[in-house]
Design a protein around this motif. Sequence first.
Motif, PDB file in Angstrom:
ATOM      1  N   GLY A 267       0.813  -1.209   0.000  1.00 55.70           N
ATOM      2  CA  GLY A 267       0.000   0.000   0.000  1.00 55.70           C
ATOM      3  C   GLY A 267       0.844   1.254   0.000  1.00 55.70           C
ATOM      4  O   GLY A 267       0.587   2.198  -0.756  1.00 55.70           O
ATOM      5  N   ALA A 268       1.892   1.282   0.846  1.00 57.07           N
ATOM      6  CA  ALA A 268       2.770   2.444   0.899  1.00 57.07           C
ATOM      7  C   ALA A 268       3.470   2.654  -0.447  1.00 57.07           C
ATOM      8  O   ALA A 268       3.629   3.797  -0.906  1.00 57.07           O
ATOM      9  CB  ALA A 268       3.800   2.264   2.013  1.00 57.07           C
ATOM     10  N   ALA A 269       3.877   1.564  -1.092  1.00 56.67           N
ATOM     11  CA  ALA A 269       4.567   1.677  -2.379  1.00 56.67           C
ATOM     12  C   ALA A 269       3.664   2.268  -3.451  1.00 56.67           C
ATOM     13  O   ALA A 269       4.113   3.051  -4.294  1.00 56.67           O
ATOM     14  CB  ALA A 269       5.068   0.299  -2.815  1.00 56.67           C
ATOM     15  N   ILE A 350      -6.007   5.575  -4.418  1.00 61.15           N
ATOM     16  CA  ILE A 350      -7.078   4.684  -3.960  1.00 61.15           C
ATOM     17  C   ILE A 350      -6.557   3.262  -3.783  1.00 61.15           C
ATOM     18  O   ILE A 350      -6.829   2.599  -2.770  1.00 61.15           O
ATOM     19  CB  ILE A 350      -8.244   4.721  -4.965  1.00 61.15           C
ATOM     20  N   ALA A 351      -5.788   2.786  -4.760  1.00 62.86           N
ATOM     21  CA  ALA A 351      -5.247   1.430  -4.678  1.00 62.86           C
ATOM     22  C   ALA A 351      -4.307   1.287  -3.490  1.00 62.86           C
ATOM     23  O   ALA A 351      -4.357   0.302  -2.746  1.00 62.86           O
ATOM     24  CB  ALA A 351      -4.515   1.083  -5.974  1.00 62.86           C
ATOM     25  N   GLY A 352      -3.436   2.281  -3.273  1.00 63.67           N
ATOM     26  CA  GLY A 352      -2.495   2.213  -2.163  1.00 63.67           C
ATOM     27  C   GLY A 352      -3.191   2.268  -0.814  1.00 63.67           C
ATOM     28  O   GLY A 352      -2.847   1.517   0.108  1.00 63.67           O
ATOM     29  N   ALA A 353      -4.188   3.135  -0.679  1.00 59.97           N
ATOM     30  CA  ALA A 353      -4.919   3.239   0.584  1.00 59.97           C
ATOM     31  C   ALA A 353      -5.643   1.937   0.903  1.00 59.97           C
ATOM     32  O   ALA A 353      -5.641   1.475   2.054  1.00 59.97           O
ATOM     33  CB  ALA A 353      -5.906   4.398   0.518  1.00 59.97           C
ATOM     34  N   ALA A 354      -6.248   1.313  -0.107  1.00 58.77           N
ATOM     35  CA  ALA A 354      -6.954   0.045   0.110  1.00 58.77           C
ATOM     36  C   ALA A 354      -5.995  -1.042   0.578  1.00 58.77           C
ATOM     37  O   ALA A 354      -6.281  -1.788   1.530  1.00 58.77           O
ATOM     38  CB  ALA A 354      -7.658  -0.381  -1.175  1.00 58.77           C
ATOM     39  N   SER A 355      -4.834  -1.144  -0.062  1.00 46.34           N
ATOM     40  CA  SER A 355      -3.867  -2.172   0.318  1.00 46.34           C
ATOM     41  C   SER A 355      -3.289  -1.909   1.705  1.00 46.34           C
ATOM     42  O   SER A 355      -3.088  -2.839   2.494  1.00 46.34           O
ATOM     43  CB  SER A 355      -2.735  -2.225  -0.717  1.00 46.34           C
ATOM     44  N   LEU A 356      -3.010  -0.640   2.001  1.00 41.45           N
ATOM     45  CA  LEU A 356      -2.463  -0.296   3.315  1.00 41.45           C
ATOM     46  C   LEU A 356      -3.457  -0.616   4.426  1.00 41.45           C
ATOM     47  O   LEU A 356      -3.090  -1.213   5.452  1.00 41.45           O
ATOM     48  CB  LEU A 356      -2.098   1.187   3.344  1.00 41.45           C
ATOM     49  N   LEU A 357      -4.720  -0.272   4.232  1.00 37.59           N
ATOM     50  CA  LEU A 357      -5.735  -0.573   5.243  1.00 37.59           C
ATOM     51  C   LEU A 357      -5.929  -2.074   5.391  1.00 37.59           C
ATOM     52  O   LEU A 357      -6.110  -2.588   6.507  1.00 37.59           O
ATOM     53  CB  LEU A 357      -7.055   0.099   4.864  1.00 37.59           C
ATOM     54  N   ALA A 358      -5.886  -2.802   4.265  1.00 34.95           N
ATOM     55  CA  ALA A 358      -6.012  -4.261   4.336  1.00 34.95           C
ATOM     56  C   ALA A 358      -4.863  -4.861   5.122  1.00 34.95           C
ATOM     57  O   ALA A 358      -5.051  -5.788   5.927  1.00 34.95           O
ATOM     58  CB  ALA A 358      -6.055  -4.847   2.921  1.00 34.95           C
TER      59      ALA A 358
END
Length: 378
Positions: A267-269, A350-358
């Motif tokens: 997510g951070a990446a 959006i993609a990074g935020a979703a992965s980071l939260l997951a």
Amino acid sequence: MFGTAITLIVLLLHVKDSGPYAVVAILIAEFVPVTLGAPLAGLLVDRLPNRRLMIVGQLVQAGAVFGVVSVLDRLPLVLVMLVLLGCGTAVVNPAAAALVPVICGERDSTRGYAVVATGRTLGMLGGSAAGGLLVAALGTRDALYLDAATYLLQACLLGFVRAERDPRGTRARRRRGEAMAGARHVAADPVLRVAQVSLALAMAGVMIADVANVFYVVDVLHGGAATLGILHAAWMIGVFVGVRLAGRARTERVLLTGLGLSCCTMGAAMLVPALLPFAAPVAAGYLLGGAANGVQNVCNQGLVRSRTPQELRGRVFAAAGAILIGSNVLGTVLGGAVVALVGPRLSFAIAGAASLLAGLAALRALRAVGMTKPASVT
């Protein structure tokens, strides 16, 4: 994977003039049987000798590629051949995953998964780099023949492997609905359930970013094919590093932690391109994201192996693979809509935020369930 990458490039170039729907169809046709056929494929892996099943599956894949060559100018028939290719893939992938612990031993199986992932990464990187050159040098049909030859070669090489996972002698009494035992096991085991959900969300985010990638390079970075190639290479080099690091994991606790942290890192990446729209930091983000992707793949396979009884591994590996493939397809479809609505830069956000939260949710949930015993599925 070298041949697979070549075929993908060949077919995308061949159908590009037929429009975006043809391109999407080429991209997802092979995944349909991998997702929908997972229960049957997993059952075959848990009923028949795995090495021999892999050989048969690879012969089917080679035949499907030969079939693609014969119907190359008829898109519907090409898609049928790709579905047949996916039938082979649906069996070969879980069979390989279940066979690795037999070859390496249970204790060293994570290292074995890392070795396999390294080979897949190098093959995909080499095929992607050489695909365009081979098409130019050999032509479309001969490049496809090369892919068919790679399946035949791997089938021949498996003839020299002595290890075999043969479930026939220990087969449990047949029960109604046994084809779905893998999906039930994933749903019942708290660790696998959390792991697969978090990975599915992270992979959907990756595919949204993948759809946005070309638009981001052209519209935001003002780059071209060379920039795309550099970013792809950075991602694949990261994957190579990640699988080597994850191969050192030995305990379930380390695998759980690695999985959660890699989702956060992913997510951070993906937030880097949204926050720092410059080539150098974006390339660094791709390198970091690829490393996280490599760790995810190895840790996930290690967890499935450690949390699954021997007699269920084919079905559970198939079910886990179907979940990830399904999330890839869903992410690809969503990616088109997201990019159209908000543009490529916000799509990465959006993609990074979703992965980071997951990843954060996975770390919290896995801390609570990580020491529980694997669920028993009857």
